[in-house]
Design a protein around this motif. Structure first.
Motif, short mmCIF file in Angstrom:
data_model
loop_
_atom_site.label_atom_id
_atom_site.label_comp_id
_atom_site.label_asym_id
_atom_site.label_seq_id
_atom_site.Cartn_x
_atom_site.Cartn_y
_atom_site.Cartn_z
N LYS A 1 0.84 -1.19 0.00
CA LYS A 1 0.00 0.00 0.00
C LYS A 1 0.87 1.23 0.00
O LYS A 1 1.98 1.24 0.53
N ASP A 2 0.36 2.27 -0.59
CA ASP A 2 1.08 3.53 -0.55
C ASP A 2 0.94 4.12 0.84
O ASP A 2 -0.17 4.32 1.34
N VAL A 3 2.06 4.36 1.48
CA VAL A 3 2.07 4.90 2.84
C VAL A 3 2.53 6.35 2.77
O VAL A 3 3.56 6.66 2.19
N THR A 4 1.73 7.21 3.35
CA THR A 4 2.10 8.62 3.35
C THR A 4 3.21 8.85 4.36
O THR A 4 3.15 8.35 5.47
N PRO A 5 4.22 9.58 4.00
CA PRO A 5 5.32 9.84 4.93
C PRO A 5 4.84 10.58 6.17
O PRO A 5 3.88 11.35 6.12
N LEU A 6 5.52 10.32 7.28
CA LEU A 6 5.13 10.89 8.56
C LEU A 6 5.28 12.41 8.56
O LEU A 6 4.52 13.10 9.22
#
Length: 143
Positions: free
Chosen positions: A28-33
């Motif tokens: 899954k595409d994980v948004t950067p913190l």
């Protein structure tokens, strides 16, 4: 010859479907913190949060130091006498309340008197001695 060709086409179709089912799932595409902005952006200690000072003092008061873990009452009585000579006030804990064995709950003022060095000296003197910090809630003194 036509039947052999059709058989190979059908088998090729089944083979394609079978490989599609075994293909690994795509990550899954994980948004950067760093894209999340707001109050949860930085990691802070609970003692550093503004406005929570009262809550932290209450939480600190709820944690007690427990000494013991002995299997017999003689050892816990000797430990209680030894802590009495050090002017540390302790309270007996029911056998099932703090885990297996006999334990003593150290009063909050006594926790300040018992540092790491004193606990090491006591553990050298009493071989089975264990210490742990747990919440004071639910621990009733024996009468």
């Amino acid at each position: 010859m036509r039947w052999l060709f059709l058989l190979l086409v059908v088998l090729n179709g089944f083979y394609y479907v079978w490989h599609q089912q075994e293909a690994p799932l795509r990550a899954k595409d994980v948004t950067p913190l760093n894209l999340y902005r707001g109050s949860q952006q930085d990691i802070r200690l609970l003692s550093e949060t503004a406005g929570d000072g009262r809550r932290m003092e209450g939480a600190a008061r709820q944690q007690c130091l427990f000494l013991g873990g002995f299997s017999d009452e003689d050892s816990i009585a000797k430990l209680q006498q030894r802590l009495g000579t050090m002017r540390v006030s302790v309270q007996s804990v029911p056998k099932d309340a703090a885990g297996s064995g006999y334990w003593l709950a150290v009063a909050p003022d006594g926790q300040r008197l018992l540092g790491d060095q004193q606990l090491q000296n006591l553990s050298k003197e009493f071989n089975e001695l264990k210490h742990k910090i747990m919440l004071c809630e639910g621990v009733a003194p024996t009468q």
